[in-house]
Motif scaffolding. Sequence first.
Motif, PDB file in Angstrom:
ATOM      1  N   ALA A  45       0.827  -1.206   0.000  1.00  0.00           N
ATOM      2  CA  ALA A  45       0.000   0.000   0.000  1.00  0.00           C
ATOM      3  C   ALA A  45       0.863   1.258   0.000  1.00  0.00           C
ATOM      4  O   ALA A  45       0.527   2.261  -0.641  1.00  0.00           O
ATOM      5  CB  ALA A  45      -0.933  -0.011   1.207  1.00  0.00           C
ATOM      6  N   SER A  46       1.994   1.223   0.710  1.00  0.00           N
ATOM      7  CA  SER A  46       2.892   2.379   0.746  1.00  0.00           C
ATOM      8  C   SER A  46       3.502   2.635  -0.619  1.00  0.00           C
ATOM      9  O   SER A  46       3.628   3.789  -1.057  1.00  0.00           O
ATOM     10  CB  SER A  46       3.995   2.150   1.786  1.00  0.00           C
ATOM     11  N   ILE A  47       3.868   1.567  -1.316  1.00  0.00           N
ATOM     12  CA  ILE A  47       4.430   1.721  -2.659  1.00  0.00           C
ATOM     13  C   ILE A  47       3.375   2.304  -3.600  1.00  0.00           C
ATOM     14  O   ILE A  47       3.662   3.206  -4.399  1.00  0.00           O
ATOM     15  CB  ILE A  47       4.935   0.363  -3.179  1.00  0.00           C
ATOM     16  N   GLU A  48       2.156   1.801  -3.492  1.00  0.00           N
ATOM     17  CA  GLU A  48       1.071   2.309  -4.340  1.00  0.00           C
ATOM     18  C   GLU A  48       0.784   3.771  -4.038  1.00  0.00           C
ATOM     19  O   GLU A  48       0.544   4.568  -4.958  1.00  0.00           O
ATOM     20  CB  GLU A  48      -0.179   1.460  -4.122  1.00  0.00           C
ATOM     21  N   ARG A  49       0.812   4.141  -2.777  1.00  0.00           N
ATOM     22  CA  ARG A  49       0.560   5.534  -2.398  1.00  0.00           C
ATOM     23  C   ARG A  49       1.644   6.458  -2.961  1.00  0.00           C
ATOM     24  O   ARG A  49       1.353   7.571  -3.426  1.00  0.00           O
ATOM     25  CB  ARG A  49       0.504   5.645  -0.867  1.00  0.00           C
TER      26      ARG A  49
END
Length: 287
Positions: free
Chosen positions: A227-231
């Motif tokens: 999720a952090s990478i996507e954000r």
Amino acid sequence: APTLLEECATRIPAIHRIKPLHTGLTTWPRVLTFLQRVLGDRVEGRQPDTVKLVKQAANVKTIRRIPRLQRQHWARQARLLIDINDDNFPYRRDFLHLRDRLLQARGNEGLAVQYCYDEPGGYIVHYQQQREIIEPWAKPAQNTPILILSDLGRHAQSRQTLYAWLAFGQMLNAQGFRATVLLPAAERQIDPRLLRFFDCVVWDRASRLKPVKGDYQAEHDQCDHAASIERLLVSLFAGVRIDSSLLRAVRYGLLHGCDIGHETAIWRHAAVMSEGDEWGWQAASKP
């Protein structure tokens, strides 16, 4: 390949054709303290060590030599090995900036700056009077501190690079050396086998700049890294071509911080295509 600024030189007014400042992984004062610790040595100063002197007198010991207070100083000999390759190329500016600042702070006397030419422990490149010299890796003098700037193959798609670093670390250990490695990688990305041979230090803003202990356990990690990478990707949706400086500046600006592991994952993400230290979106992949 030309940069975006070069391609658009005729369409962007000169006043706006300014490259963004490079955002370092860690502030220089913290890096300098780390370098002084890793590439330093304890030497005697001029001031007498009164504590030791009093102890010797109290124990009725003959004082043949006045003990002196010790202070931290640069080691007389040190080696800096820089590993720049296609996989970690986006971090070359971090490597070279640290090299330049180290030379300014320490001076070049006794400091051997070398670059990996092929595989670790194979050939190295160094420069002498502006001449490029390629020669086999040679064992340093005993007790010479060694600092390596590399990802130790953590950004590579093949495990062959990892095995080469493991072999090099084993060779160094057999010769009596334990090198310190400053890595642009998160602790969770470091193969535990590397810790047998190297002191691995995470290079990032929130890092303590101390060797990792190897006690990371994925099952206890509460962070949703995907999720952090996507954000981080979504935060860059307006970009056409993004360079390493912009990527890091955006990463540092996010309220819910992303670490160096999330940054390195962007360069290998399926939605992007990278070349050098710039990347753009794959067709139909933009969020």
